[in-house]
Design an enzyme around this catalytic site. Structure first.
Site, PDB file in Angstrom:
ATOM      1  N   ILE A 195       3.900   2.521   2.543  1.00  0.00           N
ATOM      2  CA  ILE A 195       5.264   2.094   2.212  1.00  0.00           C
ATOM      3  C   ILE A 195       5.780   2.894   1.008  1.00  0.00           C
ATOM      4  O   ILE A 195       5.116   2.947  -0.035  1.00  0.00           O
ATOM      5  CB  ILE A 195       5.277   0.586   1.834  1.00  0.00           C
ATOM      6  CG1 ILE A 195       4.541  -0.271   2.877  1.00  0.00           C
ATOM      7  CG2 ILE A 195       6.699   0.106   1.570  1.00  0.00           C
ATOM      8  CD1 ILE A 195       5.214  -0.416   4.197  1.00  0.00           C
TER       9      ILE A 195
ATOM     10  N   ASP B  93       0.872  -1.173   0.000  1.00  0.00           N
ATOM     11  CA  ASP B  93       0.000   0.000   0.000  1.00  0.00           C
ATOM     12  C   ASP B  93       0.915   1.230   0.000  1.00  0.00           C
ATOM     13  O   ASP B  93       1.601   1.492   0.989  1.00  0.00           O
ATOM     14  CB  ASP B  93      -0.869  -0.053   1.270  1.00  0.00           C
ATOM     15  CG  ASP B  93      -1.832   1.115   1.376  1.00  0.00           C
ATOM     16  OD1 ASP B  93      -1.660   2.099   0.639  1.00  0.00           O
ATOM     17  OD2 ASP B  93      -2.752   1.035   2.223  1.00  0.00           O
ATOM     18  N   HIS B  94       0.897   1.944  -1.086  1.00  0.00           N
ATOM     19  CA  HIS B  94       1.863   3.043  -1.255  1.00  0.00           C
ATOM     20  C   HIS B  94       1.579   4.217  -0.314  1.00  0.00           C
ATOM     21  O   HIS B  94       2.408   5.111  -0.154  1.00  0.00           O
ATOM     22  CB  HIS B  94       1.845   3.504  -2.718  1.00  0.00           C
ATOM     23  CG  HIS B  94       3.162   4.033  -3.195  1.00  0.00           C
ATOM     24  ND1 HIS B  94       4.201   4.367  -2.354  1.00  0.00           N
ATOM     25  CD2 HIS B  94       3.617   4.300  -4.445  1.00  0.00           C
ATOM     26  CE1 HIS B  94       5.223   4.816  -3.051  1.00  0.00           C
ATOM     27  NE2 HIS B  94       4.897   4.778  -4.328  1.00  0.00           N
ATOM     28  N   ARG B  95       0.423   4.220   0.331  1.00  0.00           N
ATOM     29  CA  ARG B  95       0.163   5.274   1.317  1.00  0.00           C
ATOM     30  C   ARG B  95       1.040   5.078   2.539  1.00  0.00           C
ATOM     31  O   ARG B  95       1.313   6.000   3.286  1.00  0.00           O
ATOM     32  CB  ARG B  95      -1.312   5.254   1.755  1.00  0.00           C
ATOM     33  CG  ARG B  95      -2.293   5.566   0.642  1.00  0.00           C
ATOM     34  CD  ARG B  95      -3.714   5.318   1.101  1.00  0.00           C
ATOM     35  NE  ARG B  95      -3.887   3.957   1.616  1.00  0.00           N
ATOM     36  CZ  ARG B  95      -4.967   3.524   2.235  1.00  0.00           C
ATOM     37  NH1 ARG B  95      -5.985   4.340   2.435  1.00  0.00           N
ATOM     38  NH2 ARG B  95      -5.053   2.279   2.656  1.00  0.00           N
TER      39      ARG B  95
END
Ligand code: CAO
Length: 434
Positions: A410, A406-408
Site C-alpha cells: 500500500i 504493509d508499505h510494500r
C-alpha cells in the site's frame, strides 16, 4: 454396566495435520469425563482434547510426535455407567464418541499483533539464516523442517536434537534461534543484540509468572511481522454524530435481552465497503513477494481480548450480512473466545483485522498488521469535540481511526484515500446502501 468407548479427534475445522504434542493418559488410568487426554497443536492453535467418557483407559493409540486429523482414534475407554457420550452399544461400527469441543488455547493471530503467515522464503529472519553448506543428515520430521524453514534455520546446523535417537524437535529449533540471536551469529542479518538478563533482587522482591501459550506465540508472531514488514500507521478521524444517533435509535427499539449494536458493526461494514473499492487492501503478497493475491471474499478478523491473551475470530462474508447478524455473530464468537472455545476454523480466512479498544479508551495507537493480511484498522474511543463548521464551533462525536499497512503493498496516498473512504461511510452511513 460398562461400554467400550472410543475417543477420537473431533471436527477441528478442516485441518489436515495436527501434531500430537503431549499424551496425558496411559493404559489402566482412570479418567473423568472432560479430563484432558492429550494436547494437540495445529499451526494456529493448541488444544486440550477432553475425554468424552469416564472410565478406565484400555489402550492409547497415539504418542507424542504423531500426526492426527479429524476422526483419528486417540484412545479406547472402558466407560463406567455414568460416563456420558457412550455410543450405542448395538452399533458395530467404529464410529466413536467424539470428544466435546476441545478447549483451545489460540495461537497468535491477533493484531497489534500477530502474523499467522509464513514469512516469505525471500525474507527469512536474517539474523538466523545460515547457508546450506553441509551435507549432515539431520533427523527431523517434516513439520519441524517446515518450522525451521519458516525461521530461516538450516536444520543441519543443529548438532543434536533432544528427541529420541537425537531427533530434532521444535524446541531444538527454538533454542538454536535463541542462541543465534544471543550470540549475534548472523549471516548478513540485522545482528540485533538481545536484551541482557538482569538480576532484579538487589532492588526488591519479585515473582515469576509464566506467560500463557497465546502470549508466547503472539509475541513470536509480532516479532516476526515487526522484523519483516515495513509498517506505516495513518491516523484519521470520522464524525459519527449521526451514526451514533441512529445506533441509539436502533438499540432503543430492541427488546430486553436482544444483542445491542455497537459502533463496531458500522465500522466493519464501512471497512468492507472501502475494501470493495480498493482491492489492494483485500489482498496478500505471494510467498515469493512478486505478486498480489486479490481476494474476492470479505472476511474480517476482530481482535478479542481474553484472559489468556488476544485472539482473532473471523466474521465471514461480511458483505452479505446485516448489522444485526454481525452483532449477534460477534457476540457469540467473542464469548467463545473468552471461554477458550474457538476452533482453528473460527480464526481462519481473515482478509483484514480490526482491533477496537474503543470500549476501553484511548486516542490513538499503532496496531501491527496481522500478516499475511496487508492492513489492520485500529479504533479508539469516540469523544465529543468542538468542530468548526465555518461559522461556529459545534459539538460533534469524533471517532479516532488508525490504519497500519504493509508499505510494500500500500502506498501512502492509497492509504489516505482508503481511510477518507472509510470516513465518508461512517459520517453518512446511508452511503453504504449505494
Ligand atoms: N467509542 C466509544 N464507545 C465505544 C467505542 C468507541 N470507539 N467502542 C465501543 N464503545 C462502547 C460500546 O458502545 C459499549 O458501550 P455500551 O455498553 O454503553 O453499549 C462499550 O464501549 C463496550 O463495548 P464492547 O467493547 O463490549 O463492544 P465492541 O463491539 O465495541 O467490541 C470486542 C467488541 C470483542 C472487539 C471488544 O469487546 C474487545 O475485546 N476489545 C479489545 C480488543 C483488543 O484488545 N485489541 C487490542 C489489540 S492490540 O493489542
Amino acid at each position: 454396566m460398562t461400554n467400550l468407548v472410543e475417543i477420537r479427534v473431533p471436527d477441528v475445522g478442516n485441518v489436515a495435520e495436527i501434531d500430537v504434542v503431549e499424551v496425558l493418559i496411559q493404559a489402566g488410568d482412570i479418567i473423568a469425563l472432560e479430563q484432558t487426554v492429550a494436547t494437540l497443536e495445529t499451526d494456529k492453535a493448541s488444544m486440550d482434547l477432553p475425554s468424552s467418557a469416564s472410565g478406565t483407559i484400555q489402550q492409547v493409540h497415539i504418542k507424542p510426535g504423531d500426526k492426527v486429523s479429524e476422526g483419528t482414534l486417540i484412545a479406547t475407554v472402558l466407560a463406567t455407567e455414568d460416563g456420558k457420550s457412550i455410543p450405542d452399544p448395538t452399533s458395530t461400527s467404529t464410529v466413536a464418541v467424539v470428544a466435546e469441543t476441545p478447549i483451545i488455547e489460540q495461537k497468535s493471530e491477533p493484531t497489534k499483533i500477530l502474523a499467522q503467515s509464513t514469512p516469505s522464503p525471500k525474507q527469512p529472519l536474517p539474523a538466523i539464516q545460515t547457508s546450506e553448506t553441509t551435507t549432515i543428515k539431520a533427523h527431523a520430521s517434516p513439520s519441524v523442517r517446515l518450522f525451521a524453514r519458516e525461521l530461516g534455520v538450516n536444520v543441519s546446523k543443529i548438532n543434536t536434537g533432544s528427541g529420541r535417537k537425537g531427533r530434532i524437535l521444535k524446541d531444538d529449533v527454538k533454542n538454536f534461534v535463541k542462541q543465534a540471536l544471543t550470540e549475534g551469529t548472523t549471516a548478513g542479518g540485522a545482528g540485533i543484540p538481545s536484551i541482557p538478563a538482569v538480576d532484579f533482587s538487589p532492588f526488591g522482591d519479585t515473582e515469576i509468572l509464566k506467560l500463557s501459550k497465546i502470549k508466547r506465540l503472539t509475541g513470536q508472531n509480532l516479532t516476526r511481522v515487526w522484523l519483516n514488514l515495513p509498517l506505516v500507521t495513518y491516523h484519521e478521524e470520522a464524525d459519527i454524530t449521526e451514526m451514533e444517533a441512529f445506533r441509539n435509535t436502533l438499540n432503543g427499539e430492541k427488546a430486553k435481552g436482544e444483542v445491542k449494536i455497537t459502533g463496531l458493526m458500522f465500522i466493519i461494514k464501512a471497512l468492507v465497503a472501502a475494501m470493495q473499492q480498493f482491492p489492494n487492501f483485500n489482498a496478500s503478497l505471494s510467498a515469493d513477494g512478486e505478486s498480489l493475491i486479490i481476494k474476492k471474499y470479505f472476511n474480517i478478523g476482530i481482535a478479542v481480548d481474553t484472559p489468556n491473551g488476544l485472539v482473532v475470530p473471523v466474521l465471514r462474508n461480511v458483505n452479505n450480512k446485516s448489522i444485526n447478524e454481525l452483532a449477534i455473530e460477534l457476540a457469540e464468537k467473542s464469548e467463545k473466545a473468552r471461554l477458550g472455545k474457538l476452533l482453528p476454523n473460527d480464526m481462519q480466512g481473515g482478509c483484514m483485522t480490526i482491533s477496537s479498544l474503543g470500549g476501553i479508551g484511548g486516542t490513538a495507537f499503532t496496531p501491527i498488521v496481522n500478516a499475511p493480511e496487508v492492513a489492520i484498522l485500529g479504533v479508539t474511543r469516540a469523544k465529543m469535540q468542538p468542530v468548526w463548521n465555518g461559522k461556529e464551533f459545534v459539538p460533534r462525536l469524533m471517532l479516532p481511526l488508525d490504519l497500519t499497512y504493509d508499505h510494500r503493498v500500500i502506498d501512502g496516498a492509497e492509504g489516505a484515500r482508503f481511510m477518507a473512504t472509510v470516513r465518508q461511510y461512517l459520517v453518512d452511513i446511508r452511503r453504504l446502501l449505494l
